[in-house]
Design a protein around this motif. Structure first.
Motif, PDB file in Angstrom:
ATOM      1  N   ARG A  67      51.600  57.607  42.971  1.00  0.00           N
ATOM      2  CA  ARG A  67      50.658  58.443  42.118  1.00  0.00           C
ATOM      3  C   ARG A  67      51.121  58.058  40.434  1.00  0.00           C
ATOM      4  O   ARG A  67      50.310  58.117  39.732  1.00  0.00           O
ATOM      5  CB  ARG A  67      50.726  60.009  42.401  1.00  0.00           C
ATOM      6  N   GLY A  68      52.553  58.030  40.319  1.00  0.00           N
ATOM      7  CA  GLY A  68      52.829  57.539  38.874  1.00  0.00           C
ATOM      8  C   GLY A  68      52.314  56.523  38.443  1.00  0.00           C
ATOM      9  O   GLY A  68      51.704  56.249  37.408  1.00  0.00           O
ATOM     10  N   ARG A  69      52.051  55.362  39.172  1.00  0.00           N
ATOM     11  CA  ARG A  69      51.660  53.997  38.831  1.00  0.00           C
ATOM     12  C   ARG A  69      49.828  54.390  38.492  1.00  0.00           C
ATOM     13  O   ARG A  69      49.451  53.698  37.641  1.00  0.00           O
ATOM     14  CB  ARG A  69      51.952  53.091  39.934  1.00  0.00           C
ATOM     15  N   ALA A  70      49.526  55.127  39.310  1.00  0.00           N
ATOM     16  CA  ALA A  70      48.059  55.319  39.274  1.00  0.00           C
ATOM     17  C   ALA A  70      47.748  56.121  38.101  1.00  0.00           C
ATOM     18  O   ALA A  70      46.848  55.847  37.222  1.00  0.00           O
ATOM     19  CB  ALA A  70      47.248  56.241  40.633  1.00  0.00           C
ATOM     20  N   VAL A  71      48.312  57.051  37.786  1.00  0.00           N
ATOM     21  CA  VAL A  71      48.388  57.748  36.530  1.00  0.00           C
ATOM     22  C   VAL A  71      48.675  56.925  35.181  1.00  0.00           C
ATOM     23  O   VAL A  71      47.717  56.963  34.193  1.00  0.00           O
ATOM     24  CB  VAL A  71      49.514  58.909  36.342  1.00  0.00           C
ATOM     25  N   ARG A  72      49.442  55.961  35.285  1.00  0.00           N
ATOM     26  CA  ARG A  72      49.719  54.955  34.238  1.00  0.00           C
ATOM     27  C   ARG A  72      48.541  54.151  34.062  1.00  0.00           C
ATOM     28  O   ARG A  72      48.064  53.895  32.845  1.00  0.00           O
ATOM     29  CB  ARG A  72      50.994  54.198  34.514  1.00  0.00           C
ATOM     30  N   GLU A  73      47.949  53.442  35.143  1.00  0.00           N
ATOM     31  CA  GLU A  73      46.863  52.815  34.969  1.00  0.00           C
ATOM     32  C   GLU A  73      45.776  53.606  34.686  1.00  0.00           C
ATOM     33  O   GLU A  73      44.888  52.977  33.895  1.00  0.00           O
ATOM     34  CB  GLU A  73      46.510  52.208  36.422  1.00  0.00           C
ATOM     35  N   ALA A  74      45.386  54.700  34.905  1.00  0.00           N
ATOM     36  CA  ALA A  74      44.434  55.710  34.425  1.00  0.00           C
ATOM     37  C   ALA A  74      44.487  55.968  32.911  1.00  0.00           C
ATOM     38  O   ALA A  74      43.523  55.871  32.165  1.00  0.00           O
ATOM     39  CB  ALA A  74      44.388  56.782  34.871  1.00  0.00           C
ATOM     40  N   ALA A  75      45.944  56.166  32.372  1.00  0.00           N
ATOM     41  CA  ALA A  75      45.952  56.442  31.247  1.00  0.00           C
ATOM     42  C   ALA A  75      45.696  55.031  30.147  1.00  0.00           C
ATOM     43  O   ALA A  75      44.950  55.222  29.148  1.00  0.00           O
ATOM     44  CB  ALA A  75      47.275  56.749  30.791  1.00  0.00           C
ATOM     45  N   ASP A  76      45.957  53.870  30.710  1.00  0.00           N
ATOM     46  CA  ASP A  76      45.669  52.742  29.982  1.00  0.00           C
ATOM     47  C   ASP A  76      44.106  52.594  30.007  1.00  0.00           C
ATOM     48  O   ASP A  76      43.621  51.937  29.117  1.00  0.00           O
ATOM     49  CB  ASP A  76      46.424  51.339  30.741  1.00  0.00           C
ATOM     50  N   ARG A  77      43.619  52.632  31.184  1.00  0.00           N
ATOM     51  CA  ARG A  77      41.990  52.491  31.138  1.00  0.00           C
ATOM     52  C   ARG A  77      41.247  53.659  30.107  1.00  0.00           C
ATOM     53  O   ARG A  77      40.326  53.048  29.580  1.00  0.00           O
ATOM     54  CB  ARG A  77      41.558  52.587  32.539  1.00  0.00           C
ATOM     55  N   ALA A  78      42.013  54.718  30.299  1.00  0.00           N
ATOM     56  CA  ALA A  78      41.413  55.912  29.394  1.00  0.00           C
ATOM     57  C   ALA A  78      41.502  55.366  27.594  1.00  0.00           C
ATOM     58  O   ALA A  78      40.679  55.393  26.861  1.00  0.00           O
ATOM     59  CB  ALA A  78      41.916  57.094  29.534  1.00  0.00           C
ATOM     60  N   LEU A  79      42.607  54.727  27.566  1.00  0.00           N
ATOM     61  CA  LEU A  79      42.958  54.024  26.275  1.00  0.00           C
ATOM     62  C   LEU A  79      41.924  52.842  25.781  1.00  0.00           C
ATOM     63  O   LEU A  79      41.276  52.876  24.843  1.00  0.00           O
ATOM     64  CB  LEU A  79      44.380  53.596  26.168  1.00  0.00           C
ATOM     65  N   ALA A  80      41.618  52.172  26.961  1.00  0.00           N
ATOM     66  CA  ALA A  80      40.863  51.098  26.550  1.00  0.00           C
ATOM     67  C   ALA A  80      39.358  51.545  26.401  1.00  0.00           C
ATOM     68  O   ALA A  80      38.619  51.213  25.703  1.00  0.00           O
ATOM     69  CB  ALA A  80      40.640  50.174  27.749  1.00  0.00           C
ATOM     70  N   ALA A  95      38.642  44.819  32.326  1.00  0.00           N
ATOM     71  CA  ALA A  95      38.595  43.936  33.109  1.00  0.00           C
ATOM     72  C   ALA A  95      39.343  43.835  34.261  1.00  0.00           C
ATOM     73  O   ALA A  95      39.287  43.815  35.615  1.00  0.00           O
ATOM     74  CB  ALA A  95      38.460  42.555  32.584  1.00  0.00           C
ATOM     75  N   SER A  96      40.730  43.956  34.100  1.00  0.00           N
ATOM     76  CA  SER A  96      41.808  44.065  34.988  1.00  0.00           C
ATOM     77  C   SER A  96      41.725  45.269  36.030  1.00  0.00           C
ATOM     78  O   SER A  96      41.868  45.187  37.290  1.00  0.00           O
ATOM     79  CB  SER A  96      43.180  43.916  34.361  1.00  0.00           C
ATOM     80  N   SER A  97      41.414  46.385  35.382  1.00  0.00           N
ATOM     81  CA  SER A  97      40.982  47.395  36.128  1.00  0.00           C
ATOM     82  C   SER A  97      40.118  47.386  37.288  1.00  0.00           C
ATOM     83  O   SER A  97      40.340  47.737  38.583  1.00  0.00           O
ATOM     84  CB  SER A  97      40.960  48.898  35.493  1.00  0.00           C
ATOM     85  N   HIS A  98      38.874  46.793  36.732  1.00  0.00           N
ATOM     86  CA  HIS A  98      37.930  46.402  37.908  1.00  0.00           C
ATOM     87  C   HIS A  98      38.336  45.343  38.795  1.00  0.00           C
ATOM     88  O   HIS A  98      37.963  45.403  40.162  1.00  0.00           O
ATOM     89  CB  HIS A  98      36.583  45.757  36.898  1.00  0.00           C
ATOM     90  N   ARG A  99      39.221  44.484  38.291  1.00  0.00           N
ATOM     91  CA  ARG A  99      39.680  43.602  39.299  1.00  0.00           C
ATOM     92  C   ARG A  99      40.558  44.202  40.386  1.00  0.00           C
ATOM     93  O   ARG A  99      40.653  43.677  41.653  1.00  0.00           O
ATOM     94  CB  ARG A  99      40.314  42.244  38.462  1.00  0.00           C
ATOM     95  N   ARG A 100      41.351  45.042  39.926  1.00  0.00           N
ATOM     96  CA  ARG A 100      42.522  45.815  40.823  1.00  0.00           C
ATOM     97  C   ARG A 100      41.583  46.500  41.718  1.00  0.00           C
ATOM     98  O   ARG A 100      41.812  46.630  43.209  1.00  0.00           O
ATOM     99  CB  ARG A 100      43.245  46.587  40.134  1.00  0.00           C
ATOM    100  N   ARG A 101      40.379  47.110  41.533  1.00  0.00           N
ATOM    101  CA  ARG A 101      39.680  47.774  42.275  1.00  0.00           C
ATOM    102  C   ARG A 101      39.274  46.808  43.506  1.00  0.00           C
ATOM    103  O   ARG A 101      39.127  47.280  44.745  1.00  0.00           O
ATOM    104  CB  ARG A 101      38.599  48.782  41.605  1.00  0.00           C
TER     105      ARG A 101
END
Length: 212
Positions: A67-80, A95-101
Motif C-alpha cells: 500500500r505504501g508504494r501505491a500511495v506514493r505512486e498515487a501522490a505523484d500521479r495527482a501531482l502530475a 505516461a509511466s503510470s499508464h504503462r505500469r497499469r
C-alpha cells in the motif's frame, strides 16, 4: 581639477541609482510567489490527492499489494495531474503510470512459470545488457564533468533525459517546487488524520469508562 572632482560625484550618483534599480527588481522577483506556493494550487492538489488515496484504499481491499508504494505512486500521479501536463516531468509521470497499469495487467495474465529455454534466453539478454551498460559507462568516462552532472540530473527528473541544459534547469526548478508543495500538503494531511484518530480514540475511551 575642478572638472574631475565634479564628474566623480555624478558618476557615483549614477552608479548608486543603477544598484538601487537592480535591488528593487530583485525584490520584486522574490515577492512574486511560485505557482506551487499559491493557495489555489494547494487546494487543487489536496483534492486530487484525497481522491487518489480513496481509489488506492478501494483497490487494496480487493487485491493485496504494497500500500505504501501505491500511495506514493498515487501522490505523484495527482501531482502530475495538478500540473495539467504543462511540463515534461508531469507528462512523463502520467505516461509511466499508464504503462505500469498495462504491465500489471500483463503480469496478471502471464502467471505461468517460464520454460528453461526462455529462462536461458532471459539470462543471456540480461548479460548482454549488463555488458553494454558497462561499455557505455566506460565510453562516457571522457565526458566533461558538467555534461555528466546534467545527464545525472536528467535521470533524476522524470522525462528530462534528452532536454537541453536551460530547459532541464527550468524543469528541475519546477519539479522541486512541486515536490515541496507535495510535502507540505501530505504533512498537513497526516497531522489532520492523526488529530482525528486521537479525538476518536479519546472519545471511545471516555464512553467505555462511563458508568452504565
Amino acid at each position: 581639477m575642478s572638472s574631475t572632482s565634479s564628474s566623480t560625484p555624478a558618476a557615483e550618483v549614477e552608479e548608486r541609482g543603477r544598484k538601487r534599480k537592480r535591488a528593487e527588481s530583485a525584490a520584486e522577483a522574490d515577492a512574486q510567489p511560485s505557482k506551487w506556493r499559491k493557495r489555489r494550487e494547494h487546494e487543487i492538489y489536496s483534492s486530487k490527492l484525497l481522491e487518489a488515496i480513496r481509489l488506492v484504499r478501494a483497490g487494496s481491499s480487493a487485491a493485496a499489494g504494497p500500500r505504501g508504494r501505491a500511495v506514493r505512486e498515487a501522490a505523484d500521479r495527482a501531482l502530475a495531474v495538478a500540473a495539467r501536463g504543462s511540463t515534461h516531468w508531469s507528462r512523463a509521470i502520467l505516461a509511466s503510470s499508464h504503462r505500469r497499469r498495462l504491465q500489471s495487467v500483463h503480469r496478471a495474465r502471464l502467471r505461468a512459470p517460464a520454460s528453461p529455454s526462455k529462462r536461458h534466453g532471459a539470462a543471456t539478454s540480461a548479460c548482454a545488457s549488463a555488458s553494454s551498460s558497462t561499455s557505455a559507462a566506460g565510453h562516457g568516462s571522457g565526458t566533461p564533468p558538467l555534461a555528466r552532472r546534467a545527464r545525472m540530473l536528467g535521470r533524476l527528473v522524470p522525462g528530462c533525459r534528452k532536454l537541453s541544459f536551460p530547459t532541464l534547469l527550468e524543469e528541475t526548478t519546477d519539479y522541486i517546487e512541486a515536490l515541496h508543495m507535495q510535502i507540505r500538503v501530505m504533512t498537513a494531511l497526516a497531522e489532520a488524520l492523526s488529530g482525528i484518530s486521537a479525538t476518536s480514540s479519546s472519545s471511545g475511551a471516555g464512553s467505555s469508562s462511563s458508568p452504565a
